[in-house]
Design an enzyme around this catalytic site. Sequence first.
Site, PDB file in Angstrom:
ATOM      1  N   PHE A 172     -12.735 -52.197-117.413  1.00  0.00           N
ATOM      2  CA  PHE A 172     -12.726 -53.256-118.438  1.00  0.00           C
ATOM      3  C   PHE A 172     -12.899 -52.733-119.857  1.00  0.00           C
ATOM      4  O   PHE A 172     -12.619 -53.436-120.815  1.00  0.00           O
ATOM      5  CB  PHE A 172     -13.848 -54.278-118.146  1.00  0.00           C
ATOM      6  CG  PHE A 172     -15.214 -53.812-118.573  1.00  0.00           C
ATOM      7  CD1 PHE A 172     -15.632 -53.951-119.900  1.00  0.00           C
ATOM      8  CD2 PHE A 172     -16.085 -53.192-117.683  1.00  0.00           C
ATOM      9  CE1 PHE A 172     -16.879 -53.503-120.308  1.00  0.00           C
ATOM     10  CE2 PHE A 172     -17.331 -52.738-118.078  1.00  0.00           C
ATOM     11  CZ  PHE A 172     -17.728 -52.900-119.397  1.00  0.00           C
ATOM     12  N   LYS A 196      -2.743 -52.185-111.973  1.00  0.00           N
ATOM     13  CA  LYS A 196      -3.735 -53.231-111.736  1.00  0.00           C
ATOM     14  C   LYS A 196      -4.761 -53.177-112.861  1.00  0.00           C
ATOM     15  O   LYS A 196      -5.626 -52.315-112.900  1.00  0.00           O
ATOM     16  CB  LYS A 196      -4.444 -53.074-110.393  1.00  0.00           C
ATOM     17  CG  LYS A 196      -5.150 -54.391-110.060  1.00  0.00           C
ATOM     18  CD  LYS A 196      -6.394 -54.266-109.229  1.00  0.00           C
ATOM     19  CE  LYS A 196      -7.651 -53.872-109.936  1.00  0.00           C
ATOM     20  NZ  LYS A 196      -8.250 -54.870-110.833  1.00  0.00           N
ATOM     21  N   GLU A 199      -9.860 -57.041-113.866  1.00  0.00           N
ATOM     22  CA  GLU A 199      -9.848 -58.511-113.730  1.00  0.00           C
ATOM     23  C   GLU A 199     -10.663 -59.172-114.842  1.00  0.00           C
ATOM     24  O   GLU A 199     -10.594 -60.366-115.050  1.00  0.00           O
ATOM     25  CB  GLU A 199     -10.377 -58.917-112.348  1.00  0.00           C
ATOM     26  CG  GLU A 199     -11.853 -58.599-112.064  1.00  0.00           C
ATOM     27  CD  GLU A 199     -12.076 -57.140-111.617  1.00  0.00           C
ATOM     28  OE1 GLU A 199     -11.142 -56.318-111.725  1.00  0.00           O
ATOM     29  OE2 GLU A 199     -13.206 -56.842-111.171  1.00  0.00           O
ATOM     30  N   LYS A 200     -11.453 -58.353-115.570  1.00  0.00           N
ATOM     31  CA  LYS A 200     -12.292 -58.930-116.626  1.00  0.00           C
ATOM     32  C   LYS A 200     -11.529 -59.126-117.932  1.00  0.00           C
ATOM     33  O   LYS A 200     -11.866 -59.983-118.743  1.00  0.00           O
ATOM     34  CB  LYS A 200     -13.504 -58.035-116.869  1.00  0.00           C
ATOM     35  CG  LYS A 200     -14.377 -57.911-115.629  1.00  0.00           C
ATOM     36  CD  LYS A 200     -15.726 -57.309-115.949  1.00  0.00           C
ATOM     37  CE  LYS A 200     -16.635 -57.321-114.739  1.00  0.00           C
ATOM     38  NZ  LYS A 200     -16.373 -56.210-113.809  1.00  0.00           N
ATOM     39  N   SER A 249     -15.921 -46.954-112.425  1.00  0.00           N
ATOM     40  CA  SER A 249     -17.243 -46.514-111.960  1.00  0.00           C
ATOM     41  C   SER A 249     -17.132 -45.535-110.796  1.00  0.00           C
ATOM     42  O   SER A 249     -16.095 -45.443-110.137  1.00  0.00           O
ATOM     43  CB  SER A 249     -18.038 -47.735-111.500  1.00  0.00           C
ATOM     44  OG  SER A 249     -17.411 -48.275-110.342  1.00  0.00           O
ATOM     45  N   CYS A 304     -17.031 -44.673-121.993  1.00  0.00           N
ATOM     46  CA  CYS A 304     -17.385 -43.594-121.066  1.00  0.00           C
ATOM     47  C   CYS A 304     -17.803 -42.361-121.851  1.00  0.00           C
ATOM     48  O   CYS A 304     -18.444 -41.473-121.315  1.00  0.00           O
ATOM     49  CB  CYS A 304     -16.218 -43.263-120.163  1.00  0.00           C
ATOM     50  SG  CYS A 304     -14.823 -42.640-121.079  1.00  0.00           S
ATOM     51  N   GLU A 404     -26.270 -44.537-115.325  1.00  0.00           N
ATOM     52  CA  GLU A 404     -25.445 -44.817-116.508  1.00  0.00           C
ATOM     53  C   GLU A 404     -25.770 -46.251-116.935  1.00  0.00           C
ATOM     54  O   GLU A 404     -25.544 -47.188-116.163  1.00  0.00           O
ATOM     55  CB  GLU A 404     -23.963 -44.706-116.131  1.00  0.00           C
ATOM     56  CG  GLU A 404     -23.026 -44.979-117.296  1.00  0.00           C
ATOM     57  CD  GLU A 404     -21.547 -44.968-116.892  1.00  0.00           C
ATOM     58  OE1 GLU A 404     -21.222 -45.358-115.762  1.00  0.00           O
ATOM     59  OE2 GLU A 404     -20.722 -44.572-117.738  1.00  0.00           O
TER      60      GLU A 404
HETATM   61  P1  NAD Z   1     -15.370 -50.686-112.056  1.00  0.00           P
HETATM   62  O1  NAD Z   1     -15.367 -49.501-111.167  1.00  0.00           O
HETATM   63  O2  NAD Z   1     -16.288 -51.793-111.746  1.00  0.00           O
HETATM   64  O3  NAD Z   1     -13.886 -51.311-112.081  1.00  0.00           O
HETATM   65  C1  NAD Z   1     -12.761 -50.484-112.287  1.00  0.00           C
HETATM   66  C2  NAD Z   1     -11.609 -50.984-111.421  1.00  0.00           C
HETATM   67  O4  NAD Z   1     -11.921 -50.799-110.052  1.00  0.00           O
HETATM   68  C3  NAD Z   1     -11.322 -52.461-111.630  1.00  0.00           C
HETATM   69  O5  NAD Z   1      -9.932 -52.620-111.713  1.00  0.00           O
HETATM   70  C4  NAD Z   1     -11.929 -53.122-110.398  1.00  0.00           C
HETATM   71  O6  NAD Z   1     -11.195 -54.252-109.985  1.00  0.00           O
HETATM   72  C5  NAD Z   1     -11.862 -52.031-109.342  1.00  0.00           C
HETATM   73  N1  NAD Z   1     -13.010 -52.047-108.427  1.00  0.00           N
HETATM   74  C6  NAD Z   1     -14.315 -52.241-108.755  1.00  0.00           C
HETATM   75  N2  NAD Z   1     -15.095 -52.118-107.666  1.00  0.00           N
HETATM   76  C7  NAD Z   1     -14.280 -51.837-106.625  1.00  0.00           C
HETATM   77  C8  NAD Z   1     -14.498 -51.591-105.243  1.00  0.00           C
HETATM   78  N3  NAD Z   1     -15.709 -51.629-104.710  1.00  0.00           N
HETATM   79  N4  NAD Z   1     -13.428 -51.330-104.464  1.00  0.00           N
HETATM   80  C9  NAD Z   1     -12.189 -51.290-104.986  1.00  0.00           C
HETATM   81  N5  NAD Z   1     -11.934 -51.527-106.304  1.00  0.00           N
HETATM   82  C10 NAD Z   1     -12.956 -51.782-107.112  1.00  0.00           C
HETATM   83  O7  NAD Z   1     -15.590 -50.135-113.536  1.00  0.00           O
HETATM   84  P2  NAD Z   1     -15.772 -50.979-114.870  1.00  0.00           P
HETATM   85  O8  NAD Z   1     -17.116 -51.620-114.849  1.00  0.00           O
HETATM   86  O9  NAD Z   1     -14.587 -51.815-115.118  1.00  0.00           O
HETATM   87  O10 NAD Z   1     -15.755 -49.815-115.966  1.00  0.00           O
HETATM   88  C11 NAD Z   1     -16.908 -49.139-116.380  1.00  0.00           C
HETATM   89  C12 NAD Z   1     -17.007 -47.768-115.755  1.00  0.00           C
HETATM   90  O11 NAD Z   1     -15.835 -47.022-116.029  1.00  0.00           O
HETATM   91  C13 NAD Z   1     -18.153 -46.935-116.307  1.00  0.00           C
HETATM   92  O12 NAD Z   1     -18.777 -46.258-115.255  1.00  0.00           O
HETATM   93  C14 NAD Z   1     -17.457 -45.954-117.238  1.00  0.00           C
HETATM   94  O13 NAD Z   1     -18.155 -44.751-117.467  1.00  0.00           O
HETATM   95  C15 NAD Z   1     -16.188 -45.729-116.510  1.00  0.00           C
HETATM   96  N6  NAD Z   1     -15.158 -45.218-117.393  1.00  0.00           N
HETATM   97  C16 NAD Z   1     -14.843 -43.904-117.276  1.00  0.00           C
HETATM   98  C17 NAD Z   1     -13.887 -43.362-118.119  1.00  0.00           C
HETATM   99  C18 NAD Z   1     -13.536 -41.921-118.021  1.00  0.00           C
HETATM  100  O14 NAD Z   1     -12.492 -41.537-118.536  1.00  0.00           O
HETATM  101  N7  NAD Z   1     -14.346 -41.102-117.362  1.00  0.00           N
HETATM  102  C19 NAD Z   1     -13.247 -44.171-119.076  1.00  0.00           C
HETATM  103  C20 NAD Z   1     -13.591 -45.516-119.145  1.00  0.00           C
HETATM  104  C21 NAD Z   1     -14.559 -46.034-118.291  1.00  0.00           C
END
Ligand code: NAD
EC number: 1.2.1.27
Length: 518
Positions: A172, A196, A199-200, A249, A304, A404
Amino acid sequence: QGKNNLRPRFLRCLSSTMSSSTQPPRVPNLIGGSFVDSQASSHIDVINPATQEVVSQVPLTTNEEFKAAVSAAKKAFPSWRNTPITTRQRVMLKFQELIRKNMDKLALNITTEQGKTLKDAHGDIFRGLEVVEHACGMATLQMGEYVPNVSNGVDTYSVREPLGVCAGICPFNFPAMIPLWMFPIAVTCGNTFVLKPSEKDPGASVMLAELAMEAGLPNGVLNIVHGTNDTVNAICDDDDIRAVSFVGSNTAGMHIYARAAAKGKRIQSNMGAKNHGVVLPDANVDATLNALLAAGFGAAGQRCMALSTVVFVGNSKSWEDKLVERAKALKVTCGTEPDADLGPVISKQAKERICRLIQSGVDDGAKLLLDGRNIVVPGYEKGNFIGPTILSGVTPDMECYKEEIFGPVLVCMEASSFDEAIDILNRNKYGNGAAIFTASGAAARKFQMEIEAGQIGINVPIPVPLPFFSFTGNKASFAGDLNFYGKAGVDFFTQIKTVTQQWKDIPTSVSLAMPTSQ
Ligand code: NAD
């Protein structure tokens, strides 16, 4: 039903800044070149985090729709891969121009759905735009290798070919930049794509896809399916998808890495972080404090590459008071307000989690120098706001250090020596970014050599590399072996074919021995 080639109501609403309608619009999927309303039985509300207004509704895409998107991508692949690379580059050239023209509209959508300030939303788009610009030079980036005369009359060359259907799963926090890290590189290499979005905040992805189509991307080359875990699992399991790009994440990222790899796919998985800023006493005080504020509290800490942990070495700890004073002066309000420094966090649940981690720090013995938990923002009383928060005297065993936080919380630690600071950083499980603030070249060099993190900043707080390099997380911040964008990004979205050719006069004798290059 639902399928049309006219601009769906969602896109029309976006163009009129989403205020003209009483019912929230439904976010369409993009399948085979058409923006189509999903027949899903469940939708999720996309909520403006500053006001709690429902901006739109995003579908939990049905399995049939998902399959239709993959099949559209598969069908589009043969002709797209055979489209001249110069034509594919020109689509990107036009695409970058259209992104520039629509920057304000995109930024407003990002601020409305994600909460970051308008200025920061422009930065989000711009950092993605740079990847599109980079993709305009794909012919050079994708060049193969050639060795003439490896044997008598025999030459060998290798070419980089596209993989087929690739997919991207987004977080998101950067609704424009992260999708733009993914599909422009993938499609310019000749792949087709299923995206994909989070969703947020799915709006920016849909707008970008509309611009990409306007730029000339043929039907089916880029498809969008919305949803959550089920859609993600369908991507991991689908036999026609060859590669998965993920950012988010660790929970989701490691799950996707394992599940998609079990199906033989390539995966690049960028995950969580705990980025440290090490402050040496010889650093410039003003520049360092400003860098810490910007990188700790910008985007409400939801980057991130946020510098969420400061390690003060020796007497630089005495700067903490000044840091607190400056943090107090930051303006917390809705991201559309012109003087906003930081906006809300993404959701009520995120706010609760962040507040819980702040409290855990207090309970574990840290000192709360600045507490932003009870902030009330006039005019936006329902928003998920947290003001800048500073915890001091934090130690590595505390939960607020190990987790984090992903909010506007700076965790401050102390080290009596530079070596101790390096040791603290290297013991942390994450390795996304790390920065040092110093006037000493020798210290900076030691830091660069010894720190286990993908991105090192020397007097630079958020060292996110430009697209001619790659974004290179280490340790628990990355899984896979080919990073995003740069040379590695092109390698990720292509496979090598090696050709050995022989052109010489027909031999007169037969030899059944293994050919050798003599
Ligand atoms: P998230 O993992 O909750 O969601 C990311 C995607 O994964 C979404 O599209 C979501 O629908 C899907 N998803 C979530 N949980 C899932 C599951 N259990 N099974 C399958 N799909 C799932 O992450 P977020 O809260 O949207 O983003 C924040 C995180 O992203 C932080 O940890 C941040 O550090 C990380 N991030 C990392 C980078 C990088 O380049 N390292 C860049 C941006 C964000």
